[in-house]
Design a protein around this motif. Structure first.
Motif, PDB file in Angstrom:
ATOM      1  N   CYS B 269      16.643  57.727  67.688  1.00  0.00           N
ATOM      2  CA  CYS B 269      16.224  59.023  68.267  1.00  0.00           C
ATOM      3  C   CYS B 269      14.983  59.765  67.374  1.00  0.00           C
ATOM      4  CB  CYS B 269      16.897  60.324  68.686  1.00  0.00           C
ATOM      5  SG  CYS B 269      16.652  61.855  69.072  1.00  0.00           S
ATOM      6  N   ILE B 270      13.935  59.711  68.322  1.00  0.00           N
ATOM      7  CA  ILE B 270      12.192  60.074  66.919  1.00  0.00           C
ATOM      8  C   ILE B 270      12.595  61.494  67.367  1.00  0.00           C
ATOM      9  CG2 ILE B 270      11.277  57.765  68.057  1.00  0.00           C
ATOM     10  CD1 ILE B 270       9.190  59.718  70.048  1.00  0.00           C
ATOM     11  N   CYS B 272      11.939  63.702  69.186  1.00  0.00           N
ATOM     12  CA  CYS B 272      10.376  64.793  69.960  1.00  0.00           C
ATOM     13  C   CYS B 272      10.911  65.658  71.004  1.00  0.00           C
ATOM     14  CB  CYS B 272      10.227  63.431  70.853  1.00  0.00           C
ATOM     15  SG  CYS B 272      11.482  62.779  72.134  1.00  0.00           S
ATOM     16  N   THR B 273      12.611  65.876  71.051  1.00  0.00           N
ATOM     17  CA  THR B 273      13.019  67.229  71.558  1.00  0.00           C
ATOM     18  C   THR B 273      12.392  67.193  73.747  1.00  0.00           C
ATOM     19  OG1 THR B 273      11.589  68.821  71.612  1.00  0.00           O
ATOM     20  CG2 THR B 273      13.059  68.677  69.928  1.00  0.00           C
ATOM     21  N   CYS B 275      13.979  65.467  75.737  1.00  0.00           N
ATOM     22  CA  CYS B 275      15.385  65.777  76.141  1.00  0.00           C
ATOM     23  C   CYS B 275      16.200  66.700  76.729  1.00  0.00           C
ATOM     24  CB  CYS B 275      16.518  64.474  75.699  1.00  0.00           C
ATOM     25  SG  CYS B 275      17.017  65.682  73.650  1.00  0.00           S
ATOM     26  N   ARG B 286      21.902  66.048  72.977  1.00  0.00           N
ATOM     27  CA  ARG B 286      22.604  65.256  71.304  1.00  0.00           C
ATOM     28  C   ARG B 286      23.693  65.810  70.861  1.00  0.00           C
ATOM     29  NH1 ARG B 286      16.850  64.826  69.050  1.00  0.00           N
ATOM     30  NH2 ARG B 286      17.041  67.011  69.461  1.00  0.00           N
ATOM     31  N   CYS B 303      14.503  60.238  78.228  1.00  0.00           N
ATOM     32  CA  CYS B 303      14.324  59.612  77.043  1.00  0.00           C
ATOM     33  C   CYS B 303      14.265  58.282  77.528  1.00  0.00           C
ATOM     34  CB  CYS B 303      16.088  59.889  76.817  1.00  0.00           C
ATOM     35  SG  CYS B 303      15.792  59.100  74.654  1.00  0.00           S
ATOM     36  N   MET B 307      11.446  56.101  75.408  1.00  0.00           N
ATOM     37  CA  MET B 307      11.998  54.131  74.266  1.00  0.00           C
ATOM     38  C   MET B 307      11.228  53.621  75.258  1.00  0.00           C
ATOM     39  SD  MET B 307      14.951  55.252  73.007  1.00  0.00           S
ATOM     40  CE  MET B 307      14.660  56.540  72.366  1.00  0.00           C
TER      41      MET B 307
HETATM   42  S1  SF4 Z   1      14.489  62.380  74.132  1.00  0.00           S
HETATM   43 FE1  SF4 Z   1      15.477  61.023  73.239  1.00  0.00          FE
HETATM   44  S2  SF4 Z   1      14.419  60.138  71.522  1.00  0.00           S
HETATM   45 FE2  SF4 Z   1      13.034  62.094  72.502  1.00  0.00          FE
HETATM   46  S3  SF4 Z   1      15.087  63.322  71.465  1.00  0.00           S
HETATM   47 FE3  SF4 Z   1      15.518  62.974  73.074  1.00  0.00          FE
HETATM   48  S4  SF4 Z   1      17.056  61.915  72.283  1.00  0.00           S
HETATM   49 FE4  SF4 Z   1      15.592  61.566  70.612  1.00  0.00          FE
END
Ligand code: SF4
Ligand code: SF4
Lengths: 91, 473
Positions: B269-270, B272-273, B275, B286, B303, B307
């Motif tokens: 998980c980077i 990036c929020t 999601c 999360r 997400c 990815m």
């Molecule tokens: S979209 Fe994926 S990578 Fe980005 S914050 Fe959410 S879980 Fe993490």
């Protein structure tokens, strides 16, 4: 003033209006399945209400009753003797 | 009273804090636009369902609207079938079956209904689309809301609400069109000749659409939807849910794309929020499965794109089951599923049988309420009735009526046989005549028998009362 501080206002209003709406819908359907509003009046000649009007009014009557009941429940659900005083300025 | 004077100050302050956080004004959710497999699926579902809603009422079948709950006429037309108030049990039956199907479906696939088929989701999707077209994307919407009122803001907001309202009114009109024939309704609409209640319900439904899809949105799911509250009772460890793979994602953190994050001790998980930004209910998946999650899979699509850009495998957030995440084998046929399935099957069979055995005929006997009875010049006693024949069959029939229950009772009607068209209800005046000496009581049971002259198996009997003088002893 005493307010319902434990749940958000939208939730409180929804909790009173919405279930009563659903129940009023069910009650109206069941009631008018067994009772044709036009037949209620038929011995007086011309019916004073159309079926649509009778259904609608019936629905609102049921809704009103259910709202009254839900509102009473919500009112009695307030905690008694809570530590939250009504005038501590945070309301 | 000031805080210092409150005896148990600590608990009061605590209560205050809790209240303040719970009472915090709802933060408006600005769902970011998503693209992807599941977004495409939802758009398809929205198009199909709304197409059905706005279109079906205009289709006709054998000269009848295919789906019309004709309340003024007390008849439901359902794909060539005509249902009457007498058929209410079937309707109840069908609703129970629908509810149970939802249970079964929920046990298997979780809240698939919420994310793709719920009217709240479907209409909100359209309202969001309109909003995006007029106000721009998420960033622009947030900026617009923060900015002070300018001519442009008034114009954009006004245009949005006007579009919403027009769409809502059309929705309300369509809704009423399922209860009164829509072509006729439309014809009366253009000449402003709608009945007061049709107008009222049109506005009512339109207003509900505007309010729920425009303003309330996720609050409907959170505070009003009963299904959202009890769906967890149908869940088990094998139910399909949207889930973030904690083991894979954590510890989260931003990083350069080139970094070998595994060796750097980071998860996938980077942070990036994205999601969170796409979530229509404004939650962070999360943090684990929450009841606010309507399983719309927007976060899955979002997400997956992240990815892909990072060259990581997809599916950090994905459809999965609790057991699958834990590495346990996937089981589809559990006791719960089999149980729901069996009940459903039993009910469906019962419904099928009862529909098959349904007599498409009803006879209502209404005694004249103005007079108890009448004596004829021959010294006979006469009662007056209105007989209501409901022919629920899809063919017209000729009927013959008779009465029994009292020795020598005679049924008098204008015509010996009467005709009632397919799906018609007709009332006929009738008189019963009996010899008062044959009456045992002042109130006697009589049986009216309705026979079809062209189909002997189609017949029905209804009981009625025959009133007379107190028998002389
Ligand atoms: S979209 Fe994926 S990578 Fe980005 S914050 Fe959410 S879980 Fe993490
Ligand atoms: S957490 Fe994901 S699946 Fe659940 S409502 Fe939010 S975006 Fe949809």
């Amino acid at each position: 003033m005493i307010v319902y501080r434990s749940i958000p206002r939208v939730q409180l209003i929804s909790a009173v209006l919405w279930p009563s709406f659903l129940l009023a819908g069910i009650a109206t359907s069941v009631f008018f399945v067994f009772l044709d509003p036009v037949r209620l009046f038929d011995y007086e000649g011309e019916a004073p209400l159309s079926r649509m009007a009778a259904y609608s009014l019936g629905f609102f009557l049921f809704w009103l009753l259910c709202v009254a009941s839900s509102a009473a429940t919500a009112y009695f659900m307030r905690p008694t003797g809570s530590a939250v005083s009504s005038d501590d300025g945070s309301a | 009273m000031s805080k210092a004077e409150v005896p148990s100050g600590v608990s009061v302050r605590f209560a205050d804090d809790v209240e303040r956080s719970l009472y915090a004004k709802r933060e408006k959710v600005y769902p970011r636009e998503v693209h992807g497999v599941f977004a495409a699926l939802r758009v398809t579902a929205v198009a199909v369902l709304l197409g059905l809603f706005y279109g079906l009422c205009w289709l006709r079948w054998d000269g009848e609207q295919v789906l019309l709950f004709d309340l003024p006429q007390r008849k439901f037309h359902v794909f060539g079938w005509t249902l009457f108030p007498q058929d209410f049990p079937y309707l109840t039956f069908m609703l129970i079956i629908a509810a149970l199907s939802l249970f079964l479906f929920t046990a298997l696939a979780g809240r698939l209904f919420c994310g793709y088929a719920c009217p709240q989701t479907v209409w909100t999707e359209v309202f969001l689309w309109i909003e995006r077209k007029l106000e721009g994307d998420r960033q622009k919407q947030i900026k617009l809301d923060k900015s002070s009122w300018s001519r442009r803001k008034v114009f954009v907001k006004g245009a949005k609400h006007a579009t919403w309202i027009v769409f809502s009114l059309w929705t309300g009109f369509t809704f009423v069109g399922y209860f009164t024939p829509i072509t006729e309704l439309g014809a009366r609409l253009v000449v402003f000749d709608l009945g007061p209640w049709e107008t009222f319900w049109g506005f009512f439904y339109g207003f509900a659409t505007y309010g729920n899809a425009g303003w309330m949105r996720e609050q409907v799911c959170i505070y009003m939807c009963p299904y959202a509250r009890f769906q967890s009772a149908m869940f088990d460890q094998d139910t399909l849910v949207i889930s973030y793979d904690k083991a894979r994602g954590e510890p989260r953190g931003s990083r350069k794309k080139t970094l070998d994050h595994r060796t750097a001790g980071l998860g996938d998980c980077i942070d990036c929020t994205i999601c969170v930004q796409v979530c229509p209910t404004g939650i962070d998946i999360r943090e684990g499965l929450q009841y606010q999650c309507i399983a719309c899979a927007a976060c899955v699509d979002a997400c997956d794109q992240v990815m892909e850009r990072m060259n990581y495998p997809k599916g950090l957030i994905r459809y999965t089951t609790e057991n699958a995440v834990a590495g346990a084998p996937i089981r589809v046929f559990r006791l719960r599923v089999i149980f729901y399935g069996l009940i459903l099957f039993g009910l469906a069979v019962a419904l099928g049988v009862s529909v098959g055995l349904r007599t498409p005929l009803a006879l209502d006997v209404i005694r004249d309420r103005n007079a108890l009875y009448r004596e004829t010049s021959q010294g006979l006693v006469e009662n007056v009735y209105t007989l209501k024949i409901i022919n629920m069959d899809d063919a017209s029939h000729r009927f013959r009526l008779s009465a029994r229950g009292i020795d020598g009772v005679e049924l008098l009607m204008e015509d010996a046989t009467i005709e009632v068209g397919a799906g018609d209800v007709r009332s006929f005046p009738a008189r019963l005549r009996a010899d008062p000496h044959k009456l045992q009581k002042p109130s006697n049971q009589v049986v009216f028998a309705l026979m079809t002259t062209d189909n002997p198996s189609l017949k029905i009997e209804t009981e009625g009362r025959f009133l007379g003088p107190v028998p002389a002893r």
